[in-house]
Write a protein that holds these residues in place. Structure first.
Motif, PDB file in Angstrom:
ATOM      1  N   LEU A 222       0.857  -1.182   0.000  1.00  0.00           N
ATOM      2  CA  LEU A 222       0.000   0.000   0.000  1.00  0.00           C
ATOM      3  C   LEU A 222       0.898   1.239   0.000  1.00  0.00           C
ATOM      4  CD1 LEU A 222      -3.051   0.866   0.294  1.00  0.00           C
ATOM      5  CD2 LEU A 222      -2.548   1.167   2.732  1.00  0.00           C
ATOM      6  N   VAL A 223       0.644   2.170  -0.904  1.00  0.00           N
ATOM      7  CA  VAL A 223       1.458   3.381  -1.014  1.00  0.00           C
ATOM      8  C   VAL A 223       0.614   4.602  -0.707  1.00  0.00           C
ATOM      9  CG1 VAL A 223       2.879   4.813  -2.521  1.00  0.00           C
ATOM     10  CG2 VAL A 223       3.001   2.322  -2.699  1.00  0.00           C
ATOM     11  N   VAL A 224       1.060   5.406   0.250  1.00  0.00           N
ATOM     12  CA  VAL A 224       0.361   6.619   0.689  1.00  0.00           C
ATOM     13  C   VAL A 224       1.239   7.821   0.376  1.00  0.00           C
ATOM     14  CG1 VAL A 224      -0.671   7.812   2.661  1.00  0.00           C
ATOM     15  CG2 VAL A 224      -0.752   5.305   2.543  1.00  0.00           C
ATOM     16  N   LYS A 225       0.669   8.814  -0.355  1.00  0.00           N
ATOM     17  CA  LYS A 225       1.425  10.008  -0.721  1.00  0.00           C
ATOM     18  C   LYS A 225       0.599  11.265  -0.472  1.00  0.00           C
ATOM     19  CE  LYS A 225       4.114   7.962  -4.534  1.00  0.00           C
ATOM     20  NZ  LYS A 225       4.436   8.095  -5.990  1.00  0.00           N
ATOM     21  N   PRO A 226       1.247  12.341  -0.001  1.00  0.00           N
ATOM     22  CA  PRO A 226       0.550  13.626   0.116  1.00  0.00           C
ATOM     23  C   PRO A 226       0.229  14.174  -1.277  1.00  0.00           C
ATOM     24  CG  PRO A 226       2.572  13.607   1.429  1.00  0.00           C
ATOM     25  CD  PRO A 226       2.623  12.414   0.531  1.00  0.00           C
ATOM     26  N   ARG A 227      -0.941  14.748  -1.438  1.00  0.00           N
ATOM     27  CA  ARG A 227      -1.262  15.444  -2.681  1.00  0.00           C
ATOM     28  C   ARG A 227      -0.789  16.893  -2.629  1.00  0.00           C
ATOM     29  NH1 ARG A 227      -4.645  12.666  -6.006  1.00  0.00           N
ATOM     30  NH2 ARG A 227      -6.002  11.062  -5.133  1.00  0.00           N
ATOM     31  N   GLN A 228      -0.604  17.418  -1.406  1.00  0.00           N
ATOM     32  CA  GLN A 228      -0.229  18.807  -1.228  1.00  0.00           C
ATOM     33  C   GLN A 228       1.271  19.011  -1.406  1.00  0.00           C
ATOM     34  OE1 GLN A 228      -1.767  18.423   2.799  1.00  0.00           O
ATOM     35  NE2 GLN A 228      -3.043  20.228   2.449  1.00  0.00           N
ATOM     36  N   SER A 229       1.646  20.199  -1.833  1.00  0.00           N
ATOM     37  CA  SER A 229       3.056  20.562  -1.830  1.00  0.00           C
ATOM     38  C   SER A 229       3.375  21.179  -0.475  1.00  0.00           C
ATOM     39  CB  SER A 229       3.346  21.574  -2.946  1.00  0.00           C
ATOM     40  OG  SER A 229       2.592  22.765  -2.738  1.00  0.00           O
ATOM     41  N   GLY A 230       4.625  21.211  -0.107  1.00  0.00           N
ATOM     42  CA  GLY A 230       5.017  21.817   1.159  1.00  0.00           C
ATOM     43  C   GLY A 230       5.288  20.824   2.265  1.00  0.00           C
ATOM     44  N   SER A 231       4.894  19.550   2.084  1.00  0.00           N
ATOM     45  CA  SER A 231       5.163  18.530   3.095  1.00  0.00           C
ATOM     46  C   SER A 231       6.559  17.953   2.885  1.00  0.00           C
ATOM     47  CB  SER A 231       4.130  17.407   3.020  1.00  0.00           C
ATOM     48  OG  SER A 231       4.477  16.343   3.893  1.00  0.00           O
ATOM     49  N   THR A 232       7.221  17.580   3.975  1.00  0.00           N
ATOM     50  CA  THR A 232       8.528  16.925   3.865  1.00  0.00           C
ATOM     51  C   THR A 232       8.390  15.425   3.629  1.00  0.00           C
ATOM     52  OG1 THR A 232       8.592  16.709   6.266  1.00  0.00           O
ATOM     53  CG2 THR A 232       9.701  18.628   5.313  1.00  0.00           C
ATOM     54  N   VAL A 233       7.162  14.908   3.702  1.00  0.00           N
ATOM     55  CA  VAL A 233       6.915  13.484   3.464  1.00  0.00           C
ATOM     56  C   VAL A 233       6.804  13.226   1.969  1.00  0.00           C
ATOM     57  CG1 VAL A 233       5.340  11.552   3.832  1.00  0.00           C
ATOM     58  CG2 VAL A 233       5.740  13.202   5.668  1.00  0.00           C
ATOM     59  N   GLY A 234       7.616  12.311   1.464  1.00  0.00           N
ATOM     60  CA  GLY A 234       7.517  11.945   0.064  1.00  0.00           C
ATOM     61  C   GLY A 234       6.468  10.869  -0.142  1.00  0.00           C
ATOM     62  N   ALA A 235       6.669   9.709   0.482  1.00  0.00           N
ATOM     63  CA  ALA A 235       5.717   8.604   0.366  1.00  0.00           C
ATOM     64  C   ALA A 235       5.911   7.633   1.515  1.00  0.00           C
ATOM     65  CB  ALA A 235       5.887   7.876  -0.960  1.00  0.00           C
ATOM     66  N   ILE A 236       4.841   6.914   1.854  1.00  0.00           N
ATOM     67  CA  ILE A 236       4.883   5.832   2.835  1.00  0.00           C
ATOM     68  C   ILE A 236       4.433   4.560   2.135  1.00  0.00           C
ATOM     69  CG2 ILE A 236       3.915   4.902   4.966  1.00  0.00           C
ATOM     70  CD1 ILE A 236       3.511   7.760   5.922  1.00  0.00           C
ATOM     71  N   SER A 237       5.263   3.543   2.184  1.00  0.00           N
ATOM     72  CA  SER A 237       4.912   2.247   1.608  1.00  0.00           C
ATOM     73  C   SER A 237       4.721   1.254   2.744  1.00  0.00           C
ATOM     74  CB  SER A 237       6.024   1.763   0.673  1.00  0.00           C
ATOM     75  OG  SER A 237       5.731   0.469   0.184  1.00  0.00           O
ATOM     76  N   ILE A 238       3.583   0.559   2.741  1.00  0.00           N
ATOM     77  CA  ILE A 238       3.240  -0.377   3.812  1.00  0.00           C
ATOM     78  C   ILE A 238       2.995  -1.754   3.206  1.00  0.00           C
ATOM     79  CG2 ILE A 238       1.660  -0.874   5.719  1.00  0.00           C
ATOM     80  CD1 ILE A 238       0.840   2.097   5.639  1.00  0.00           C
ATOM     81  N   ALA A 239       3.764  -2.739   3.649  1.00  0.00           N
ATOM     82  CA  ALA A 239       3.536  -4.116   3.212  1.00  0.00           C
ATOM     83  C   ALA A 239       2.563  -4.768   4.182  1.00  0.00           C
ATOM     84  CB  ALA A 239       4.847  -4.893   3.174  1.00  0.00           C
ATOM     85  N   VAL A 240       1.415  -5.231   3.665  1.00  0.00           N
ATOM     86  CA  VAL A 240       0.328  -5.761   4.492  1.00  0.00           C
ATOM     87  C   VAL A 240       0.204  -7.270   4.281  1.00  0.00           C
ATOM     88  CG1 VAL A 240      -2.133  -5.580   5.044  1.00  0.00           C
ATOM     89  CG2 VAL A 240      -0.878  -3.560   4.224  1.00  0.00           C
ATOM     90  N   ASP A 241       0.309  -8.024   5.358  1.00  0.00           N
ATOM     91  CA  ASP A 241       0.230  -9.482   5.271  1.00  0.00           C
ATOM     92  C   ASP A 241      -1.056  -9.924   4.590  1.00  0.00           C
ATOM     93  OD1 ASP A 241       1.314 -12.136   6.021  1.00  0.00           O
ATOM     94  OD2 ASP A 241      -0.496 -12.235   7.257  1.00  0.00           O
ATOM     95  N   HIS A 242      -0.911 -10.758   3.567  1.00  0.00           N
ATOM     96  CA  HIS A 242      -2.047 -11.204   2.767  1.00  0.00           C
ATOM     97  C   HIS A 242      -3.088 -11.948   3.593  1.00  0.00           C
ATOM     98  CE1 HIS A 242      -4.458 -13.404  -0.089  1.00  0.00           C
ATOM     99  NE2 HIS A 242      -3.827 -14.551   0.112  1.00  0.00           N
ATOM    100  N   ARG A 243      -2.651 -12.756   4.557  1.00  0.00           N
ATOM    101  CA  ARG A 243      -3.591 -13.580   5.321  1.00  0.00           C
ATOM    102  C   ARG A 243      -4.164 -12.873   6.547  1.00  0.00           C
ATOM    103  NH1 ARG A 243      -4.102 -18.480   3.439  1.00  0.00           N
ATOM    104  NH2 ARG A 243      -2.479 -19.414   2.127  1.00  0.00           N
ATOM    105  N   THR A 244      -3.328 -12.194   7.309  1.00  0.00           N
ATOM    106  CA  THR A 244      -3.792 -11.602   8.574  1.00  0.00           C
ATOM    107  C   THR A 244      -4.176 -10.131   8.476  1.00  0.00           C
ATOM    108  OG1 THR A 244      -1.593 -10.875   9.285  1.00  0.00           O
ATOM    109  CG2 THR A 244      -2.218 -13.157   9.787  1.00  0.00           C
ATOM    110  N   GLY A 245      -3.712  -9.431   7.440  1.00  0.00           N
ATOM    111  CA  GLY A 245      -3.986  -8.003   7.329  1.00  0.00           C
ATOM    112  C   GLY A 245      -3.086  -7.154   8.206  1.00  0.00           C
TER     113      GLY A 245
END
Length: 406
Positions: A222-245
């Motif tokens: 799962l990839v989470v990115k800000p749509r706004q400019s001005g944030s120091t966060v580029g992207a967050i990538s989260i690997a989610v277990d297929h069976r347990t979530g």
């Protein structure tokens, strides 16, 4: 669940009075069953390499977020690797002195086993943790060091910290009725997932970007990115277990590029019930035991609460007036310390002024002058009239916020 903006076209086939010490210690009882999601909530990220792209059923971002929220994992054991690169300045050991001073104010000389100081070590460098959990009342986290180990253990009403290097023990208790746990961060996988998703709103892009293997388990990315400019966060990538979530891996990269700010993730994981002996602890013979009220065994203690230094009182008053400016990823926290003159800087500040100048950047605006202290993720502006602006935003964004608040 918090609202989210989902790019569902992307699928696998194609995110006044201090509390008693007993309550203070309870904050450290974080169930390791969900430390992955806890890490995501505060921007921590695991450094685990993918070892193949498993063929998993297609899933949308909305469905994957729901899968995280419904995860009910409560039992596990494993190994976690944490690498943190916030880009903090080298303080020449000053940070250790400050941590030591904080411990001494908290009790008679403090304790090296106190989680308050010990867990700050995770703020930089690379560390290996052994983790285990059996429901909400039994968790253990061990920080492996060179020829030594630090363990934080929650077993029923007892919380133990043990530093093998100094043979010191820290002991606290939590309310078995659950009242203390209400004062802590959320204590279930679902609670942590919902907390993490609070940052996911209409200012956010959320997509599913294929699949990976983490600690030998198939996972969605799962990839989470800000749509706004001005944030120091580029992207967050989260690997989610297929069976347990359950989230197994996180990667937060800064908008400025380069390596991840912090990597956190499982290198080994099992969802079998750990042996009960894992959470049993008895202070070793000869160990110095410090109780959560600051008393060390065999030492005198007045029983009267110590008054906080004036500077700490001023800061506490300022935090009472904490305000949030902006929205989404560009949110900025601001408060007034009540201290006129700001930090000692320049020639007028003497040696201390030169020290602060070396750590921060002097800035000017309609608000006056101030100093910006920066990391690769979080920036803070302290103005000459004692106001503080802090957030995961750029230096220019802090200056604009200070100008608007003039």
């Amino acid at each position: 669940m918090a609202p989210y903006e989902s790019d569902d076209t992307t699928t696998v086939g194609e995110a006044d009075e201090p509390r008693p010490a007993r309550r203070r210690a309870a904050r450290y009882v974080v169930p390791v069953t969900v430390m992955g999601v806890a890490a995501a909530t505060i921007g921590l990220v695991p450094a685990l390499a993918d070892s193949g792209d498993p063929d998993l059923p297609e899933i949308t971002a909305a469905q994957l977020i729901e899968k995280i929220a419904k995860s009910d994992v409560e039992r596990l054991s494993g190994t976690v690797k944490i690498t943190t690169d916030l880009g903090l300045p080298d303080l020449g050991g000053l940070e250790s002195g400050l941590a030591s001073g904080a411990m001494e104010r908290g009790g008679e000389g403090g304790s090296s086993a106190d989680p308050t100081a010990k867990l700050t070590e995770l703020a930089s460098g690379t560390h290996t943790l052994r983790v285990a959990a059996d429901g909400p009342d039994r968790q253990k986290v061990s920080l492996l060091e060179n020829a030594a180990e630090y363990s934080l253990i929650h077993d029923g009403k007892d919380v133990w910290g043990y530093d093998s290097a100094s043979n010191e023990v820290y002991h606290s208790t939590v309310d078995p009725s659950g009242e203390d746990r209400e004062q802590q961060p959320p204590a279930t996988p679902k609670d942590f997932a919902e907390e993490a998703l609070k940052s996911v709103d209409d200012t956010t892009s959320v997509t599913v970007d294929g699949a990976a293997q983490v600690a030998g388990r198939d996972a969605y990315k799962l990839v989470v990115k800000p749509r706004q400019s001005g944030s120091t966060v580029g992207a967050i990538s989260i690997a989610v277990d297929h069976r347990t979530g359950m989230p197994l891996k996180f990667t937060l990269t800064p908008a400025s590029g380069g390596s991840a700010v912090v990597d956190v993730g499982f290198t080994k994981v099992s969802f079998d019930k750990p042996d009960a002996s894992t959470f049993a602890f008895t202070p070793p013979k000869g160990a110095k035991v410090t109780e959560d009220d600051g008393r060390a065994e065999g030492r005198e203690h007045s029983g009267k609460p110590e008054k906080a230094p004036k500077s700490e009182e001023d800061l506490a008053k300022g935090l009472d007036g904490l305000k949030m400016l902006g929205e989404g990823w560009n949110s900025i926290a601001t408060f007034d310390t009540g201290g006129q003159g700001g930090l000692p800087t320049g020639e007028a500040g003497g040696d201390l002024g030169g020290f602060f100048d070396s750590l921060g950047d002097r800035v000017k605006g309609d608000f006056g002058t101030g100093t910006v202290f920066s990391t690769r993720l979080v920036n803070a502006l302290i103005t000459e009239d004692g106001k503080v602006y802090v957030g995961a935003v750029t230096k220019d964004a802090l200056v604009k916020a200070a100008d608007a608040g003039k």
